[in-house]
Enzyme design. Structure first.
Site, mmCIF file in Angstrom:
data_model
loop_
_atom_site.group_PDB
_atom_site.id
_atom_site.type_symbol
_atom_site.label_atom_id
_atom_site.label_comp_id
_atom_site.label_asym_id
_atom_site.label_seq_id
_atom_site.Cartn_x
_atom_site.Cartn_y
_atom_site.Cartn_z
ATOM 1 N N LYS A 112 -0.425 6.719 -0.698
ATOM 2 C CA LYS A 112 0.892 6.094 -0.519
ATOM 3 C C LYS A 112 1.744 6.152 -1.772
ATOM 4 O O LYS A 112 2.952 6.295 -1.685
ATOM 5 C CB LYS A 112 0.751 4.635 -0.058
ATOM 6 C CG LYS A 112 0.476 4.524 1.430
ATOM 7 C CD LYS A 112 0.774 3.136 1.948
ATOM 8 C CE LYS A 112 0.544 3.070 3.460
ATOM 9 N NZ LYS A 112 0.716 1.730 3.998
ATOM 10 N N LYS A 194 -2.499 12.935 9.845
ATOM 11 C CA LYS A 194 -2.809 11.827 10.748
ATOM 12 C C LYS A 194 -1.530 11.345 11.442
ATOM 13 O O LYS A 194 -0.479 11.277 10.816
ATOM 14 C CB LYS A 194 -3.396 10.706 9.869
ATOM 15 C CG LYS A 194 -3.867 9.492 10.577
ATOM 16 C CD LYS A 194 -4.287 8.429 9.575
ATOM 17 C CE LYS A 194 -3.081 7.781 8.899
ATOM 18 N NZ LYS A 194 -3.335 6.478 8.288
ATOM 19 N N LYS A 197 3.028 5.901 11.839
ATOM 20 C CA LYS A 197 4.271 5.251 12.266
ATOM 21 C C LYS A 197 5.455 5.740 11.446
ATOM 22 O O LYS A 197 6.588 5.691 11.897
ATOM 23 C CB LYS A 197 4.159 3.733 12.092
ATOM 24 C CG LYS A 197 3.069 3.072 12.912
ATOM 25 C CD LYS A 197 3.322 1.567 12.970
ATOM 26 C CE LYS A 197 2.099 0.766 13.321
ATOM 27 N NZ LYS A 197 1.397 0.260 12.129
HETATM 28 P P1 AMP Z 1 -1.586 0.949 10.964
HETATM 29 O O1 AMP Z 1 -0.669 1.756 11.818
HETATM 30 O O2 AMP Z 1 -1.875 1.610 9.659
HETATM 31 O O3 AMP Z 1 -1.230 -0.502 10.851
HETATM 32 O O4 AMP Z 1 -2.992 0.987 11.712
HETATM 33 C C1 AMP Z 1 -3.358 0.091 12.739
HETATM 34 C C2 AMP Z 1 -4.686 0.485 13.348
HETATM 35 O O5 AMP Z 1 -4.574 1.764 13.994
HETATM 36 C C3 AMP Z 1 -5.821 0.649 12.323
HETATM 37 O O6 AMP Z 1 -7.040 0.238 12.928
HETATM 38 C C4 AMP Z 1 -5.828 2.114 12.059
HETATM 39 O O7 AMP Z 1 -7.073 2.557 11.595
HETATM 40 C C5 AMP Z 1 -5.497 2.683 13.429
HETATM 41 N N1 AMP Z 1 -4.828 3.986 13.321
HETATM 42 C C6 AMP Z 1 -3.680 4.260 12.654
HETATM 43 N N2 AMP Z 1 -3.352 5.559 12.759
HETATM 44 C C7 AMP Z 1 -4.315 6.123 13.531
HETATM 45 C C8 AMP Z 1 -4.548 7.450 14.020
HETATM 46 N N3 AMP Z 1 -3.697 8.451 13.750
HETATM 47 N N4 AMP Z 1 -5.632 7.671 14.786
HETATM 48 C C9 AMP Z 1 -6.493 6.669 15.072
HETATM 49 N N5 AMP Z 1 -6.347 5.402 14.648
HETATM 50 C C10 AMP Z 1 -5.271 5.122 13.890
#
Ligand code: AMP
Ligand code: TRP
Length: 327
Positions: A112, A194, A197
Site C-alpha cells: 500500500k 487481486k 475495491k
Molecule cells: P477488504 O476488501 O480488503 O476489506 O477485504 C474484505 C474481505 O474480503 C477479507 O476477508 C479479504 O481477505 C477478502 N477479499 C478481498 N479481496 C479478495 C479477493 N480478490 N479474493 C478473495 N477474497 C478477497
C-alpha cells in the site's frame, strides 16, 4: 459450546465478488455451527485518504449487503467498529506490545505505501494492531478471511501469545480460516492483480450491486489467453480465475468442470460463468433493495448487536486493564 467467529470488511468502496467468495459467503454457510460476530471496520477505512460523506454512505451500504447476503441478525451480531470505542483502546495497548519489526514485515503495508513511505499515515503502519484488537476483544476462535489477510491473522496470534506470556493468559489465540476455493479472486481485466475495491478500470471487478448487464459484459471481456483447452492450470491466470469463480459458485469438482467444458470454447465458458454469477447476485440485489427501503431497520440491527456485545467487551477489557496494571 460453539466456536466464536469474528470477521470484518472495510467500507472503503463497493463490495465485489472477491469479498463475497473469499469471505461473506463462508460466514453465511457456517452461521448455524458458530457464535458469529461480523464488523464493518470503519476505523480501518480511514488509514488512507477518504471523504467522510462517502465513508458514511459506504458503511450503510455494507451493512445492507451483509444482511442481503444472508447474515441473518438473529444468528449473528452485525456492528460498526467505531460504535464500540474499546477497539481503539485495546489497539493502543496491543501496539505497546508489538515490535516495529513485526509490523515492518506486513506485505499489505509494503504494497500500500509503495515508494511513498515517508508520507503514509502512521495508522496505515499500525493497522494490523487495530485488526488484532478487533479479533482479540471478543476472544475469537476462528477468523474466516480471504488469502490476503492470513498474514494479519498470524500476526494477531503472535501478539496474543506475547501478551499472554507477559501479562497472563488473557487472550484466546485465534486461527485463520481460508476457503479452499475463492480465497483469491483476480481482476477480470488483469488476472495478475487481486480483485480489489480500489483498482481503476470499468471492467476490473464484479460489484455485488453492479448492473447485471455490466456484469455480463465484464465477464465476456475477461482477459484470457490464446490457447484452446479449458483446464485448471494456475499458469493460465485468466482462465484459472474464471474456472475458480465457476467452481466456487457451482461447488463442482475440478475434474467434473473440465469434462463439462471439454471441446467448448472460451465464449461458451464465459457465458456459463456469467449465468452462475448472475444467478447468485440477482437475489442478493433484490433483498438489498427490500432491506434498505426502511433505513431504520439497519439502525435497529446495529444497535441491538452493540447491546449484545457490550458484556463481552466489558469482561475482556476489565481483565486486560487489570493485567496491564491500569487497575
Ligand atoms: P477488504 O476488501 O480488503 O476489506 O477485504 C474484505 C474481505 O474480503 C477479507 O476477508 C479479504 O481477505 C477478502 N477479499 C478481498 N479481496 C479478495 C479477493 N480478490 N479474493 C478473495 N477474497 C478477497
Ligand atoms: N484487514 C481486513 C481487510 O482488509 C479487514 C479487517 C479488519 C478484519 N479487522 C478485521 C478481518 C478482523 C477479519 C478480522 O480485509
Amino acid at each position: 459450546m460453539k466456536k466464536r467467529v469474528f470477521s470484518g470488511i472495510q467500507p472503503s468502496g463497493h463490495l465485489h465478488l472477491g469479498n463475497y467468495l473469499g469471505s461473506i459467503r463462508n460466514w453465511v454457510r457456517d452461521l448455524d455451527s458458530h457464535d458469529n460476530i461480523f464488523c464493518v471496520v470503519d476505523q480501518h477505512a480511514i488509514t488512507v485518504d477518504y471523504d467522510p460523506a462517502v465513508l458514511r454512505s459506504n458503511v450503510r451500504e455494507l451493512v445492507g449487503l451483509y444482511l442481503a447476503c444472508g447474515l441473518e441478525p438473529d444468528k449473528c451480531c452485525l456492528f460498526v467498529q467505531s460504535h464500540i470505542p474499546e477497539h481503539t483502546e485495546l489497539a493502543w495497548l496491543l501496539t505497546c506490545v508489538t515490535p516495529m519489526g513485526w509490523l515492518e514485515r506486513m506485505t499489505q503495508f509494503k504494497d500500500k505505501v509503495g515508494a511513498k513511505r515517508e508520507r503514509a499515515g502512521t495508522g496505515l503502519f499500525t493497522y494490523p494492531t487495530l485488526m488484532a484488537a478487533d479479533i482479540l476483544l471478543y476472544r475469537t476462535h476462528e477468523v474466516p478471511v480471504g488469502n490476503d489477510q492470513k498474514q494479519h491473522v498470524e500476526l494477531t496470534r503472535d501478539i496474543a501469545e506475547r501478551f499472554n506470556r507477559k501479562f497472563g493468559e488473557v487472550f484466546i489465540v485465534p486461527e485463520p480460516v481460508i476457503a479452499a476455493v475463492g480465497a483469491r479472486i483476480m481482476g477480470l481485466d488483469d488476472p495478475t492483480a487481486k480483485m480489489s475495491k480500489s483498482a481503476p478500470g470499468d471492467h476490473h471487478s464484479i460489484g455485488l450491486l453492479d448492473d447485471l448487464k455490466k456484469i455480463r459484459k465484464t465477464i465476456m471481456r475477461a482477459v484470457t489467453d490464446s490457447e484452446q483447452s479449458i483446464v485448471f492450470d494456475p499458469a493460465r491466470a485468466g482462465l484459472f480465475n474464471l474456472l475458480s469463480i465457476y467452481q466456487a459458485l457451482t461447488g463442482q469438482e475440478q475434474a467434473e468442470i473440465e469434462t463439462h467444458f471439454a471441446g467448448k470454447g472460451y465464449g461458451d465458458l464465459k457465458k456459463q460463468v456469467a449465468e452462475v454469477v448472475i444467478a447468485e447476485i440477482e437475489p442478493i440485489q433484490a433483498r438489498y433493495r427490500e432491506l434498505t427501503a426502511d433505513p431504520t431497520y439497519i439502525d435497529g440491527v446495529l444497535a441491538d448487536s452493540v447491546d449484545q456485545l457490550r458484556p463481552i467487551v466489558d469482561a475482556t477489557m476489565d481483565e486486560v486493564r487489570r493485567a496491564m496494571g491500569h487497575r
